[in-house]
Design a protein around this motif. Structure first.
Motif, PDB file in Angstrom:
ATOM      1  N   GLY A 283      40.631  47.305  -3.824  1.00  0.00           N
ATOM      2  CA  GLY A 283      39.259  46.957  -4.191  1.00  0.00           C
ATOM      3  C   GLY A 283      38.806  47.735  -5.402  1.00  0.00           C
ATOM      4  N   ALA A 284      37.692  48.426  -5.274  1.00  0.00           N
ATOM      5  CA  ALA A 284      37.120  49.183  -6.392  1.00  0.00           C
ATOM      6  C   ALA A 284      37.856  50.494  -6.626  1.00  0.00           C
ATOM      7  CB  ALA A 284      35.644  49.459  -6.125  1.00  0.00           C
ATOM      8  N   GLY A 285      38.717  50.899  -5.725  1.00  0.00           N
ATOM      9  CA  GLY A 285      39.458  52.133  -5.889  1.00  0.00           C
ATOM     10  C   GLY A 285      38.583  53.362  -5.706  1.00  0.00           C
ATOM     11  N   SER A 286      37.976  53.498  -4.538  1.00  0.00           N
ATOM     12  CA  SER A 286      37.063  54.617  -4.311  1.00  0.00           C
ATOM     13  C   SER A 286      37.831  55.931  -4.192  1.00  0.00           C
ATOM     14  CB  SER A 286      36.233  54.368  -3.061  1.00  0.00           C
ATOM     15  OG  SER A 286      37.062  54.383  -1.921  1.00  0.00           O
TER      16      SER A 286
ATOM     17  N   SER B  70      36.947  60.242  -3.600  1.00  0.00           N
ATOM     18  CA  SER B  70      35.980  61.325  -3.405  1.00  0.00           C
ATOM     19  C   SER B  70      36.752  62.605  -3.138  1.00  0.00           C
ATOM     20  CB  SER B  70      35.041  61.019  -2.238  1.00  0.00           C
ATOM     21  OG  SER B  70      35.759  61.014  -1.029  1.00  0.00           O
ATOM     22  N   ILE B  71      36.213  63.707  -3.635  1.00  0.00           N
ATOM     23  CA  ILE B  71      36.863  64.992  -3.436  1.00  0.00           C
ATOM     24  C   ILE B  71      35.796  66.065  -3.321  1.00  0.00           C
ATOM     25  CG2 ILE B  71      37.126  65.538  -5.878  1.00  0.00           C
ATOM     26  CD1 ILE B  71      39.988  66.586  -5.033  1.00  0.00           C
ATOM     27  N   ARG B  72      36.064  67.061  -2.500  1.00  0.00           N
ATOM     28  CA  ARG B  72      35.167  68.210  -2.402  1.00  0.00           C
ATOM     29  C   ARG B  72      35.536  69.152  -3.537  1.00  0.00           C
ATOM     30  NH1 ARG B  72      35.396  71.136   2.764  1.00  0.00           N
ATOM     31  NH2 ARG B  72      37.597  71.021   2.345  1.00  0.00           N
ATOM     32  N   LYS B  73      34.816  69.042  -4.623  1.00  0.00           N
ATOM     33  CA  LYS B  73      35.143  69.753  -5.858  1.00  0.00           C
ATOM     34  C   LYS B  73      35.188  71.272  -5.688  1.00  0.00           C
ATOM     35  CE  LYS B  73      35.885  69.389 -10.323  1.00  0.00           C
ATOM     36  NZ  LYS B  73      37.256  69.342 -10.742  1.00  0.00           N
ATOM     37  N   PRO B  74      34.243  71.919  -4.973  1.00  0.00           N
ATOM     38  CA  PRO B  74      34.343  73.381  -4.818  1.00  0.00           C
ATOM     39  C   PRO B  74      35.635  73.816  -4.120  1.00  0.00           C
ATOM     40  CG  PRO B  74      32.161  72.629  -4.192  1.00  0.00           C
ATOM     41  CD  PRO B  74      32.993  71.403  -4.404  1.00  0.00           C
ATOM     42  N   ALA B  75      36.036  73.081  -3.086  1.00  0.00           N
ATOM     43  CA  ALA B  75      37.269  73.431  -2.374  1.00  0.00           C
ATOM     44  C   ALA B  75      38.486  73.202  -3.265  1.00  0.00           C
ATOM     45  CB  ALA B  75      37.379  72.606  -1.095  1.00  0.00           C
TER      46      ALA B  75
ATOM     47  N   HIS C 188      37.902  60.563 -12.554  1.00  0.00           N
ATOM     48  CA  HIS C 188      36.607  60.476 -11.884  1.00  0.00           C
ATOM     49  C   HIS C 188      35.650  61.587 -12.290  1.00  0.00           C
ATOM     50  CE1 HIS C 188      37.556  56.990  -9.478  1.00  0.00           C
ATOM     51  NE2 HIS C 188      38.757  57.498  -9.329  1.00  0.00           N
ATOM     52  N   ALA C 189      36.153  62.618 -12.939  1.00  0.00           N
ATOM     53  CA  ALA C 189      35.264  63.668 -13.455  1.00  0.00           C
ATOM     54  C   ALA C 189      34.510  63.156 -14.678  1.00  0.00           C
ATOM     55  CB  ALA C 189      36.068  64.904 -13.821  1.00  0.00           C
ATOM     56  N   GLU C 190      35.092  62.193 -15.392  1.00  0.00           N
ATOM     57  CA  GLU C 190      34.459  61.638 -16.578  1.00  0.00           C
ATOM     58  C   GLU C 190      33.278  60.746 -16.229  1.00  0.00           C
ATOM     59  OE1 GLU C 190      37.587  59.562 -18.506  1.00  0.00           O
ATOM     60  OE2 GLU C 190      38.676  61.382 -19.041  1.00  0.00           O
ATOM     61  N   GLU C 191      33.282  60.150 -15.043  1.00  0.00           N
ATOM     62  CA  GLU C 191      32.218  59.244 -14.645  1.00  0.00           C
ATOM     63  C   GLU C 191      30.991  60.042 -14.211  1.00  0.00           C
ATOM     64  OE1 GLU C 191      33.555  56.756 -11.527  1.00  0.00           O
ATOM     65  OE2 GLU C 191      35.183  55.915 -12.691  1.00  0.00           O
ATOM     66  N   PRO C 192      29.833  59.759 -14.803  1.00  0.00           N
ATOM     67  CA  PRO C 192      28.625  60.424 -14.323  1.00  0.00           C
ATOM     68  C   PRO C 192      28.306  59.989 -12.900  1.00  0.00           C
ATOM     69  CG  PRO C 192      28.170  59.063 -16.266  1.00  0.00           C
ATOM     70  CD  PRO C 192      29.611  58.890 -15.912  1.00  0.00           C
ATOM     71  N   GLN C 193      27.738  60.883 -12.115  1.00  0.00           N
ATOM     72  CA  GLN C 193      27.428  60.583 -10.718  1.00  0.00           C
ATOM     73  C   GLN C 193      26.458  59.421 -10.585  1.00  0.00           C
ATOM     74  OE1 GLN C 193      28.931  61.781  -8.082  1.00  0.00           O
ATOM     75  NE2 GLN C 193      30.224  63.054  -9.354  1.00  0.00           N
ATOM     76  N   GLU C 194      25.518  59.281 -11.533  1.00  0.00           N
ATOM     77  CA  GLU C 194      24.531  58.203 -11.447  1.00  0.00           C
ATOM     78  C   GLU C 194      25.214  56.836 -11.509  1.00  0.00           C
ATOM     79  OE1 GLU C 194      24.177  60.556 -14.114  1.00  0.00           O
ATOM     80  OE2 GLU C 194      23.120  61.852 -12.716  1.00  0.00           O
ATOM     81  N   VAL C 195      26.241  56.723 -12.354  1.00  0.00           N
ATOM     82  CA  VAL C 195      26.951  55.451 -12.491  1.00  0.00           C
ATOM     83  C   VAL C 195      27.661  55.120 -11.187  1.00  0.00           C
ATOM     84  CG1 VAL C 195      28.809  54.271 -13.704  1.00  0.00           C
ATOM     85  CG2 VAL C 195      27.206  55.704 -14.970  1.00  0.00           C
TER      86      VAL C 195
END
Length: 109
Positions: free
Chosen positions: A43-46, A48-53, A75-82
Motif C-alpha cells: 500500500g502506502a508503505g507506512s 514508524s520508528i521511535r527515533k530517541p531509542a 522518512h526523516a526527509e518528510e515533514p511530520q505535517e505531510v
C-alpha cells in the motif's frame, strides 16, 4: 555486536516488518533486545520508528542494516505535517453528526 535490522512478520505475500535491535549472531526471527518500530511495505508503505531509542542504539555503536538506514533517511526527509495530512486523506470521512430532533414543549407550564 548489536544490529538494528528488520524482523519479518505477516503472512504469505503480506509482509510486515518490525525494526528491532538484536544480537547480530542470532537469526532473523529470534528474541530481540528492543523493539524500535514498524514497516509495512504494501500500500502506502507506512514506516514508524521511535527515533530517541534508534539514536541511542546508534550512539552506543549498533550497526544499522542498509534497508533500515535507507528507510530512516527517506522518512526523516518528510515533514511530520505531510505524513499526518496523508494519513488523514486516506482515512474515511467521519459521518455527519445528526441534528437532534426539536424538543417538544414541556407539559404543565
Amino acid at each position: 555486536m548489536v544490529k538494528i535490522r528488520l524482523s519479518r512478520g505477516g503472512s504469505k505475500k503480506r509482509p510486515f516488518y518490525r525494526v528491532v535491535a538484536v544480537d547480530s549472531r542470532r537469526s532473523r526471527e529470534t528474541r530481540v533486545i528492543e523493539f524500535l518500530g514498524t514497516y509495512a511495505p504494501l500500500g502506502a508503505g507506512s514506516f514508524s520508528i521511535r527515533k530517541p531509542a534508534y539514536d541511542r542504539w546508534v550512539s552506543q555503536g549498533a550497526q544499522v542494516s542498509d534497508t533500515v538506514r535507507t528507510l530512516v533517511e527517506r522518512h526523516a526527509e518528510e515533514p511530520q505535517e505531510v505524513a499526518v495530512e496523508a494519513a488523514a486523506a486516506e482515512a474515511p470521512a467521519a459521518p455527519a453528526a445528526e441534528t437532534p430532533a426539536a424538543e417538544a414543549p414541556a407539559a404543565g407550564s
